[in-house]
Design an enzyme around this catalytic site. Sequence first.
Site, PDB file in Angstrom:
ATOM      1  N   GLY A 130      39.201  40.568  41.127  1.00  0.00           N
ATOM      2  CA  GLY A 130      39.276  39.909  39.823  1.00  0.00           C
ATOM      3  C   GLY A 130      38.534  38.547  40.180  1.00  0.00           C
ATOM      4  N   SER A 131      38.900  37.645  39.466  1.00  0.00           N
ATOM      5  CA  SER A 131      38.119  36.371  39.134  1.00  0.00           C
ATOM      6  C   SER A 131      38.371  35.255  40.407  1.00  0.00           C
ATOM      7  CB  SER A 131      38.761  35.590  38.076  1.00  0.00           C
ATOM      8  OG  SER A 131      38.314  36.325  36.915  1.00  0.00           O
ATOM      9  N   THR A 132      39.224  35.827  41.454  1.00  0.00           N
ATOM     10  CA  THR A 132      39.232  35.047  42.789  1.00  0.00           C
ATOM     11  C   THR A 132      37.825  35.046  43.305  1.00  0.00           C
ATOM     12  OG1 THR A 132      40.116  36.741  43.953  1.00  0.00           O
ATOM     13  CG2 THR A 132      41.561  34.902  42.901  1.00  0.00           C
ATOM     14  N   LYS A 172      35.039  35.047  42.040  1.00  0.00           N
ATOM     15  CA  LYS A 172      34.154  34.095  41.560  1.00  0.00           C
ATOM     16  C   LYS A 172      33.732  32.929  42.240  1.00  0.00           C
ATOM     17  CE  LYS A 172      35.098  35.216  36.826  1.00  0.00           C
ATOM     18  NZ  LYS A 172      36.004  34.834  35.577  1.00  0.00           N
TER      19      LYS A 172
END
Length: 494
Positions: free
Chosen positions: A217-219, A221
């Site tokens: 997920g967004s980790t 990014k």
Amino acid sequence: MNRPLRHIAVFCGVLVLALLLRVTWVQFVQGDDLANDPNNRRVKIEAFSYPRGNIIVGGRPVTGSVATAGDFKYKRTYTDGPMYAPVTGFASQAQGSTFLEGIYNKLLSGKDDRLALKHAQDILTGEKPRGGDVITTIDPKAQKAAYKGLTDLNAKGAVVALDPRNGKILALASTPSYDPSVFAGISTSEARKFKALDADKSKPLSNRALRETYAPGSTFKILTAAAALEHGVVSDIDALSGAPAPYQLPLSSTKIGNDVAGAPCDKASLKTGMQWSCNNVFLDTALKVGKDKMRETAEKFGFNSDVYDKEFGDLLATKSLYPKSLDKPQTALTGMGQGSLTSTPMQMAMVAAALANDGKLMTPHLVDELRGPDLSTMQKFEPKLMSQAVSAGTAKKVQEMMEYTVDKGTADKAAIDGVTVGGKTGTAQHGANVNDERPYAWFVSYAKQSDGSSPVAVAVFVDPKDMDIPRSEIAGGKLGGPIAKQVMRAVLGK
């Protein structure tokens, strides 16, 4: 001698020669294999005939040996078994041994060749033999904080904490867990307990921190940002990206929105995109970087390779995957940690640690020292550089964004008074049709000391499938942030 007797004599000679050859073959060629055959009961009896060496955490053993009746004189005991099971593994008279108990079985059981002189001395002195000890890098306070954080949520999940400066593993927790003591023996009741654990659908025997992979997920990014900066796609983290919100995937009619209502994500800069976890910014950034350079950067952080402790030769974590064959929509999706991208919690801890350490990724290691029964040091770990994942300049820019995300954005749950903390939340969709399952919650962070160095980086993974909370409450910041904060506080002594 008549002919029939001569034939009989020759035949008997051939039989004796064959017997001698067979005995020689068994003794010198097959000897080791037969001695180490798990079905050789005499080997097992001898292996459990004296106390086993211990696995040490914070200067104290978390394992022990207790005398029993029967052929197997001693069996394994564990202190805080469920909390340390992902570290120790198990040593069972019936089920064998795993992880540190298995990797260092020869040392712990006293069969290591380096202990030969000690054994010879034991024979002369009549002293009972004993195995050597494995000294781990685990910080007991950090381990307790990690395990308590997960069990308080009653969650399936994992926590990994590293010291970015040297790669020491400070915490390694996985839940639900198990107590290795309950099946350490060979009784029927212990065999039933092991079978029940093995059949449990919640998979308590699985090491979620090291051996299972999930969409990050967004980790992820933070890695996307690092790739964009490292390859010159972005030079100014405050410059507008031009990425519209919602963002339409290339070659597709699919539009992807953002999770934070009212966040200023339209055409936002990389820094603002990190602050509010704007999907559009990172989808567009990954597409501009391209699949090859994204994969190149991911691999420098450890993706697409098994993670080994090279000094001791043990497998720490199975490989996390940044795929090779991606089209443009799939490449864009990796920018926000979705698509066919997968990661272990260990791998995301490595990403956070490398960025906190100015781009230097140190080889993670769980063992600090191997010690003989006489407490002498047999082997000592020396920190090793695994890679220069990104330049120091790139890492410092990502640090600036992560710290801003804690101070002014979605990662505020990890803030610690008087300490500089960087963090990133993550909520990962998964399932056959992406949104079929309740999303995973992730959180990565690090804390800095006054001299700017970071003694701790943390990755928290939570699978809320069986948690009694509404879907709207499933978020990395809400579930993972407080756990990461407590682990960092434990390491810092705050």
